[in-house]
Design a protein around this motif. Sequence first.
Motif, PDB file in Angstrom:
ATOM      1  N   GLU A  64      39.680  29.734  44.354  1.00  0.00           N
ATOM      2  CA  GLU A  64      39.464  30.518  43.256  1.00  0.00           C
ATOM      3  C   GLU A  64      40.826  30.345  42.496  1.00  0.00           C
ATOM      4  OE1 GLU A  64      39.375  34.574  45.287  1.00  0.00           O
ATOM      5  OE2 GLU A  64      37.982  33.961  46.524  1.00  0.00           O
ATOM      6  N   ASN A  65      40.464  30.521  41.316  1.00  0.00           N
ATOM      7  CA  ASN A  65      41.621  30.571  40.192  1.00  0.00           C
ATOM      8  C   ASN A  65      41.342  31.647  39.295  1.00  0.00           C
ATOM      9  OD1 ASN A  65      43.660  28.313  40.635  1.00  0.00           O
ATOM     10  ND2 ASN A  65      41.513  27.361  40.801  1.00  0.00           N
ATOM     11  N   GLN A  66      42.327  32.483  39.248  1.00  0.00           N
ATOM     12  CA  GLN A  66      42.213  33.637  38.146  1.00  0.00           C
ATOM     13  C   GLN A  66      43.197  33.771  36.917  1.00  0.00           C
ATOM     14  OE1 GLN A  66      41.667  37.639  39.966  1.00  0.00           O
ATOM     15  NE2 GLN A  66      41.169  36.558  42.061  1.00  0.00           N
ATOM     16  N   LEU A  67      42.946  34.023  35.998  1.00  0.00           N
ATOM     17  CA  LEU A  67      43.793  34.425  34.935  1.00  0.00           C
ATOM     18  C   LEU A  67      43.694  35.921  34.532  1.00  0.00           C
ATOM     19  CD1 LEU A  67      43.933  31.268  32.224  1.00  0.00           C
ATOM     20  CD2 LEU A  67      45.726  31.885  33.840  1.00  0.00           C
ATOM     21  N   ARG A  68      45.050  36.575  34.841  1.00  0.00           N
ATOM     22  CA  ARG A  68      44.879  38.000  34.652  1.00  0.00           C
ATOM     23  C   ARG A  68      46.129  38.656  33.515  1.00  0.00           C
ATOM     24  NH1 ARG A  68      42.734  39.889  40.100  1.00  0.00           N
ATOM     25  NH2 ARG A  68      44.219  41.769  39.911  1.00  0.00           N
ATOM     26  N   LEU A  69      45.552  39.453  32.693  1.00  0.00           N
ATOM     27  CA  LEU A  69      46.532  40.375  31.953  1.00  0.00           C
ATOM     28  C   LEU A  69      46.736  41.633  32.834  1.00  0.00           C
ATOM     29  CD1 LEU A  69      45.459  39.958  28.112  1.00  0.00           C
ATOM     30  CD2 LEU A  69      47.498  38.827  29.465  1.00  0.00           C
ATOM     31  N   GLN A  70      48.129  41.756  33.214  1.00  0.00           N
ATOM     32  CA  GLN A  70      48.583  43.012  33.974  1.00  0.00           C
ATOM     33  C   GLN A  70      49.298  43.723  33.150  1.00  0.00           C
ATOM     34  OE1 GLN A  70      49.098  41.771  37.956  1.00  0.00           O
ATOM     35  NE2 GLN A  70      51.041  42.647  38.117  1.00  0.00           N
ATOM     36  N   MET A  71      49.414  45.257  33.224  1.00  0.00           N
ATOM     37  CA  MET A  71      50.075  46.108  32.590  1.00  0.00           C
ATOM     38  C   MET A  71      50.173  47.472  33.381  1.00  0.00           C
ATOM     39  SD  MET A  71      46.967  46.658  30.048  1.00  0.00           S
ATOM     40  CE  MET A  71      46.519  44.958  30.507  1.00  0.00           C
ATOM     41  N   PRO A  72      51.405  47.972  33.351  1.00  0.00           N
ATOM     42  CA  PRO A  72      51.575  49.312  34.042  1.00  0.00           C
ATOM     43  C   PRO A  72      50.662  50.662  33.574  1.00  0.00           C
ATOM     44  CG  PRO A  72      53.401  49.008  32.711  1.00  0.00           C
ATOM     45  CD  PRO A  72      52.648  47.798  32.506  1.00  0.00           C
TER      46      PRO A  72
END
Length: 233
Positions: free
Chosen positions: A80-88
């Motif tokens: 599995e490979n993921q690209l994620r944008l993460q924000m508080p």
Amino acid sequence: MHRDILIAAALAPVLAWTGPATAEPLIYGLQVEQAERRFDDGSDLYAWDFDALAGTDELKLVWRSEAEYLTESSRFETLENQLRLQMPISTFFDAAVGVRLDTPAGEDRAYGVVGVKGLAPQWFELDADLYVGETSFVRVEAEYEGLITNRIILTPSLELDTPLGDDEALGVGAFAPTLEVGARLSYDLLDRAVSPYIGVHYERRFGETADLARAEGEQRDTLYFVVGTKMLF
């Protein structure tokens, strides 16, 4: 007029110097939660689980990768490979959106990802994600680092993967989850930058997912002894 121009010219280097200081500092790093070899009675495999990130406190781009590689048949059981944008979204939790691509030696799958990640009460690390695709999944992961000493840490973990539909090509049945439970005892060699560990890892399939595994000659559950290391850069 000339005085204003001279003052502006004199202040320009100061403004140019102080301007970037107000910008969000760039942060980046690599966190390897698992880089290990798993052994059971009849076979063994390599597994990894890591996050690589770059961005700021307000917005990060995260590459997440998880895999299990079977040494006996020289193939990936999962990849599995993921690209994620993460924000508080709160003091202790981030929201994440992105894409996931599975490319094992079998059926490839692509998903959209929506989830949350953070620290729950009692300092449990919690991930909860919805994967939307041809067959959607809900995945919940929890982990806790219990300090035995300043350097010796026991880390129990749990992962529950629940498919929301049938997919015989992937060997899963609707609402028939796969459970993974582990416990790893690590020793911090270099201020948590490198932490070798030993432990156990247990996997169990339920319901139709277990039935499909048995039909393929696989076991419903497996217990592994693991040896590996955590890394943090």
